[in-house]
Design a protein around this motif. Structure first.
Motif, PDB file in Angstrom:
ATOM      1  N   GLN A  14       0.848  -1.185   0.000  1.00  0.00           N
ATOM      2  CA  GLN A  14       0.000   0.000   0.000  1.00  0.00           C
ATOM      3  C   GLN A  14       0.889   1.242   0.000  1.00  0.00           C
ATOM      4  O   GLN A  14       2.035   1.202   0.459  1.00  0.00           O
ATOM      5  CB  GLN A  14      -0.898   0.004   1.237  1.00  0.00           C
ATOM      6  CG  GLN A  14      -1.817  -1.203   1.326  1.00  0.00           C
ATOM      7  CD  GLN A  14      -2.756  -1.306   0.129  1.00  0.00           C
ATOM      8  OE1 GLN A  14      -3.365  -0.324  -0.269  1.00  0.00           O
ATOM      9  NE2 GLN A  14      -2.844  -2.498  -0.445  1.00  0.00           N
ATOM     10  N   THR A  15       0.373   2.344  -0.509  1.00  0.00           N
ATOM     11  CA  THR A  15       1.148   3.574  -0.626  1.00  0.00           C
ATOM     12  C   THR A  15       1.801   3.976   0.692  1.00  0.00           C
ATOM     13  O   THR A  15       2.986   4.318   0.722  1.00  0.00           O
ATOM     14  CB  THR A  15       0.256   4.720  -1.128  1.00  0.00           C
ATOM     15  OG1 THR A  15      -0.394   4.308  -2.326  1.00  0.00           O
ATOM     16  CG2 THR A  15       1.057   5.972  -1.396  1.00  0.00           C
ATOM     17  N   GLN A  16       1.063   3.922   1.785  1.00  0.00           N
ATOM     18  CA  GLN A  16       1.613   4.343   3.078  1.00  0.00           C
ATOM     19  C   GLN A  16       2.745   3.430   3.544  1.00  0.00           C
ATOM     20  O   GLN A  16       3.569   3.824   4.367  1.00  0.00           O
ATOM     21  CB  GLN A  16       0.521   4.457   4.151  1.00  0.00           C
ATOM     22  CG  GLN A  16      -0.275   3.209   4.373  1.00  0.00           C
ATOM     23  CD  GLN A  16      -1.501   3.083   3.476  1.00  0.00           C
ATOM     24  OE1 GLN A  16      -1.504   3.532   2.335  1.00  0.00           O
ATOM     25  NE2 GLN A  16      -2.522   2.440   3.981  1.00  0.00           N
ATOM     26  N   GLN A  17       2.849   2.205   3.012  1.00  0.00           N
ATOM     27  CA  GLN A  17       3.918   1.284   3.390  1.00  0.00           C
ATOM     28  C   GLN A  17       5.235   1.602   2.677  1.00  0.00           C
ATOM     29  O   GLN A  17       6.279   1.090   3.064  1.00  0.00           O
ATOM     30  CB  GLN A  17       3.513  -0.152   3.072  1.00  0.00           C
ATOM     31  CG  GLN A  17       2.367  -0.671   3.919  1.00  0.00           C
ATOM     32  CD  GLN A  17       1.914  -2.031   3.437  1.00  0.00           C
ATOM     33  OE1 GLN A  17       1.336  -2.152   2.370  1.00  0.00           O
ATOM     34  NE2 GLN A  17       2.228  -3.043   4.225  1.00  0.00           N
ATOM     35  N   LEU A  18       5.190   2.444   1.653  1.00  0.00           N
ATOM     36  CA  LEU A  18       6.410   2.766   0.909  1.00  0.00           C
ATOM     37  C   LEU A  18       7.448   3.459   1.776  1.00  0.00           C
ATOM     38  O   LEU A  18       8.644   3.387   1.497  1.00  0.00           O
ATOM     39  CB  LEU A  18       6.081   3.628  -0.312  1.00  0.00           C
ATOM     40  CG  LEU A  18       5.314   2.919  -1.418  1.00  0.00           C
ATOM     41  CD1 LEU A  18       4.925   3.918  -2.505  1.00  0.00           C
ATOM     42  CD2 LEU A  18       6.131   1.780  -2.006  1.00  0.00           C
ATOM     43  N   LEU A  19       7.003   4.136   2.839  1.00  0.00           N
ATOM     44  CA  LEU A  19       7.950   4.790   3.751  1.00  0.00           C
ATOM     45  C   LEU A  19       8.863   3.772   4.424  1.00  0.00           C
ATOM     46  O   LEU A  19       9.969   4.097   4.846  1.00  0.00           O
ATOM     47  CB  LEU A  19       7.195   5.592   4.808  1.00  0.00           C
ATOM     48  CG  LEU A  19       6.389   6.773   4.277  1.00  0.00           C
ATOM     49  CD1 LEU A  19       5.561   7.376   5.392  1.00  0.00           C
ATOM     50  CD2 LEU A  19       7.303   7.805   3.652  1.00  0.00           C
TER      51      LEU A  19
END
Length: 97
Positions: A14-19
């Motif tokens: 998910q996008t927020q996991q890219l961090l």
């Protein structure tokens, strides 16, 4: 691409996991599949060894220390990124011939 469908047990990030993602792992995995990676090496000259200011980047490529996201790239970091772009273009031009 003629790739088989993704198995159900392979998660989608998910996008927020890219961090939390590890960019180096991505590079090595893609290299195993034939991606050409053009590291900067030490082609940026003395700018690679600048010690008078905080500077991101390494011999793997240009970068910026972003901290909490409020810091913008310095002129030296931008010069390094521009240099890497030109360097990749030179390598690409040679491979195209």
């Amino acid at each position: 691409m003629k790739a088989p469908p993704k198995p159900d047990d392979v998660p989608v990030i998910q996008t927020q996991q890219l961090l939390e993602a590890d960019g180096w792992t991505a590079i090595t995995q893609l290299a195993h599949h034939g991606m050409l990676f053009v590291p900067l090496g030490y082609t940026f000259g003395s700018g690679m060894f600048e010690m008078e200011e905080v500077k991101g980047g390494s011999s793997y490529g240009a970068g910026t220390f972003a901290a909490d996201g409020s810091r913008q790239p310095t002129e030296l970091e931008l010069q390094q990124a521009f240099h890497q772009g030109k360097y990749v273009a030179e390598i690409t031009r040679k491979l195209r011939s």
